[in-house]
Enzyme design. Structure first.
Site, PDB file in Angstrom:
ATOM      1  N   HIS A 287     -13.116 -72.666 -68.728  1.00  0.00           N
ATOM      2  CA  HIS A 287     -13.924 -73.514 -67.815  1.00  0.00           C
ATOM      3  C   HIS A 287     -14.224 -74.998 -68.939  1.00  0.00           C
ATOM      4  O   HIS A 287     -14.674 -75.816 -68.193  1.00  0.00           O
ATOM      5  CB  HIS A 287     -15.097 -72.899 -67.213  1.00  0.00           C
ATOM      6  CG  HIS A 287     -14.703 -72.359 -65.836  1.00  0.00           C
ATOM      7  ND1 HIS A 287     -15.445 -72.614 -64.696  1.00  0.00           N
ATOM      8  CD2 HIS A 287     -13.749 -71.678 -65.656  1.00  0.00           C
ATOM      9  CE1 HIS A 287     -15.033 -71.775 -63.890  1.00  0.00           C
ATOM     10  NE2 HIS A 287     -13.763 -71.041 -64.254  1.00  0.00           N
TER      11      HIS A 287
ATOM     12  N   HIS B 149      -6.227 -62.989 -64.694  1.00  0.00           N
ATOM     13  CA  HIS B 149      -7.079 -62.230 -63.570  1.00  0.00           C
ATOM     14  C   HIS B 149      -6.712 -60.716 -63.577  1.00  0.00           C
ATOM     15  O   HIS B 149      -7.277 -59.934 -63.112  1.00  0.00           O
ATOM     16  CB  HIS B 149      -6.741 -62.736 -62.161  1.00  0.00           C
ATOM     17  CG  HIS B 149      -7.369 -63.756 -61.935  1.00  0.00           C
ATOM     18  ND1 HIS B 149      -7.199 -64.679 -60.727  1.00  0.00           N
ATOM     19  CD2 HIS B 149      -8.361 -64.844 -62.381  1.00  0.00           C
ATOM     20  CE1 HIS B 149      -7.989 -65.652 -60.583  1.00  0.00           C
ATOM     21  NE2 HIS B 149      -8.497 -65.780 -61.884  1.00  0.00           N
TER      22      HIS B 149
ATOM     23  N   TRP C  15     -10.010 -57.668 -59.733  1.00  0.00           N
ATOM     24  CA  TRP C  15      -8.386 -57.832 -59.290  1.00  0.00           C
ATOM     25  C   TRP C  15      -7.707 -56.632 -59.518  1.00  0.00           C
ATOM     26  O   TRP C  15      -6.689 -56.290 -58.998  1.00  0.00           O
ATOM     27  CB  TRP C  15      -7.889 -59.127 -60.016  1.00  0.00           C
ATOM     28  CG  TRP C  15      -8.378 -60.661 -59.643  1.00  0.00           C
ATOM     29  CD1 TRP C  15      -7.794 -61.162 -58.488  1.00  0.00           C
ATOM     30  CD2 TRP C  15      -9.485 -61.340 -60.286  1.00  0.00           C
ATOM     31  NE1 TRP C  15      -8.702 -62.350 -58.321  1.00  0.00           N
ATOM     32  CE2 TRP C  15      -9.549 -62.419 -59.293  1.00  0.00           C
ATOM     33  CE3 TRP C  15     -10.431 -61.062 -61.184  1.00  0.00           C
ATOM     34  CZ2 TRP C  15     -10.375 -63.408 -59.688  1.00  0.00           C
ATOM     35  CZ3 TRP C  15     -11.238 -61.899 -61.417  1.00  0.00           C
ATOM     36  CH2 TRP C  15     -11.384 -63.029 -60.824  1.00  0.00           C
TER      37      TRP C  15
ATOM     38  N   ARG D  46     -13.499 -66.619 -69.701  1.00  0.00           N
ATOM     39  CA  ARG D  46     -13.867 -67.747 -68.504  1.00  0.00           C
ATOM     40  C   ARG D  46     -14.573 -68.886 -69.218  1.00  0.00           C
ATOM     41  O   ARG D  46     -14.234 -70.132 -68.811  1.00  0.00           O
ATOM     42  CB  ARG D  46     -14.683 -67.023 -67.496  1.00  0.00           C
ATOM     43  CG  ARG D  46     -14.944 -67.838 -66.372  1.00  0.00           C
ATOM     44  CD  ARG D  46     -15.882 -66.998 -65.333  1.00  0.00           C
ATOM     45  NE  ARG D  46     -16.551 -68.208 -64.453  1.00  0.00           N
ATOM     46  CZ  ARG D  46     -17.826 -67.948 -63.947  1.00  0.00           C
ATOM     47  NH1 ARG D  46     -18.389 -67.120 -64.681  1.00  0.00           N
ATOM     48  NH2 ARG D  46     -18.356 -68.893 -63.269  1.00  0.00           N
TER      49      ARG D  46
ATOM     50  N   ASP E 112      -4.750 -66.527 -55.116  1.00  0.00           N
ATOM     51  CA  ASP E 112      -4.041 -65.524 -55.840  1.00  0.00           C
ATOM     52  C   ASP E 112      -2.652 -65.045 -54.952  1.00  0.00           C
ATOM     53  O   ASP E 112      -1.620 -65.067 -55.439  1.00  0.00           O
ATOM     54  CB  ASP E 112      -4.549 -63.999 -56.145  1.00  0.00           C
ATOM     55  CG  ASP E 112      -6.016 -64.248 -57.084  1.00  0.00           C
ATOM     56  OD1 ASP E 112      -5.614 -64.797 -58.103  1.00  0.00           O
ATOM     57  OD2 ASP E 112      -6.850 -63.671 -56.952  1.00  0.00           O
TER      58      ASP E 112
END
Length: 301
Positions: free
Chosen positions: A61, A194, A210, A57, A255
């Site tokens: 980002h 995910h 997830w 992540r 999603d």
């Protein structure tokens, strides 16, 4: 895609050989550091702390703010190291400056500050790619030469229109990713990250993993998305999401949007059946993401 978890020419795998050239803070000053030294330390960190998802992540980002749309600019420059203003204070980046950058701090002190063998921006990219492979995913080639921001002033102006929101659908996904140069296949492939990680209410407002094994990077995100029934709910922070009652796994609006469009759904169906196809498409899109806005990258440290 907030989670503690998204030009084809030959690139080297992240596993280096002993023949890799050693480059320090400048081309004329050699460092004793080998790429494999950094990879080994990152591997040990990911295995000991189970922190692969949040390092992925962090890289996503850092690079994902790039756009050529209405708000152009942005590049992976590790500007989240600064928390007085800018990207280090964005709501979408909650937990990254404190947790992810903190986890990498000893490695950054060793190889960035002391040895000057790698930039923070390159270290964040490498950490994500090591994490993907440690968790069972594909080997991701890494190139080097990203420059570190010197202050928060090198941030983009805001997250709006640059990073995707989990409570929005198809039009939003395309509006975010198309200006970065991605197509529908890329969006679906990047969403497959995910398969790892969980949402945390105190960071994104969403809550839950997830997949049933959030430390395993594979195509389970697509398999679970298409085989489970999810019930709509609202988190304590007021965010809409969908939860499978039997396992507690979740899907966000963004999603499940992948199932509502025939163009997106075709790629989801492919990845359900073919993990290797997902891996190949993910690597291509992921490397492109990590190199957005970068120039003069090289194959070695």
């Amino acid at each position: 895609m907030a989670a503690d978890s998204l030009c084809c020419f030959p690139r080297k795998r992240i596993h280096p050989s002993s023949q890799d050239p050693l480059v320090g803070s400048s081309q004329d000053k050699a460092s004793s550091v080998k790429l494999e030294d950094i990879v080994n330390d990152l591997t040990a960190l990911v295995k000991s702390k189970n922190c692969g998802p949040i390092l992925i992540r962090l890289s996503w980002h850092d690079a994902g703010v790039f756009s050529v749309g209405a708000k152009p600019g942005g590049c992976p420059n590790a500007v989240m190291r600064f928390t007085d203003a800018g990207e280090g204070t964005f709501g979408a980046n909650a937990g990254l400056p404190s947790v992810a950058v903190g986890l990498l701090a000893p490695i950054a002190e060793k190889y960035v500050d002391q040895e000057k063998a790698i930039s923070n921006a390159d270290l964040w990219v490498l950490a994500a790619n090591v994490s993907i492979e440690v968790m069972g995913g594909p080997a991701v080639p890494t190139r080097f030469g990203r420059k570190d921001a010197k202050s928060s002033a090198e941030s983009v102006e805001g997250q709006e229109g640059r990073l995707p929101d989990g409570d929005k659908g198809l039009d939003h996904l395309r509006a975010i990713f198309y200006p970065k140069g991605f197509d529908d296949k890329d969006i679906v492939a990047l969403s497959g990250a995910h398969s790892v990680g969980s949402c945390h209410g105190d960071r994104s407002g969403f809550e839950g993993p997830w997949t049933e094994d959030p430390l395993r990077f594979d195509n389970s995100y697509f398999k679970e998305m298409t085989s489970k029934q999810y019930a709509a709910e609202t988190t304590a922070a007021g965010c809409p999401q969908h939860r499978h009652s039997g396992t507690g796994t979740i899907m966000l609006e963004s999603d499940l949007a992948l199932l509502s469009d025939t163009a997106f759904k075709a790629h989801v169906d492919t990845y359900v059946q073919d993990k290797e196809a997902f891996f190949a498409d993910f690597v291509r899109a992921w490397v492109k993401l990590q190199e957005l806005g970068c120039t003069d990258l090289r194959e070695t440290l």
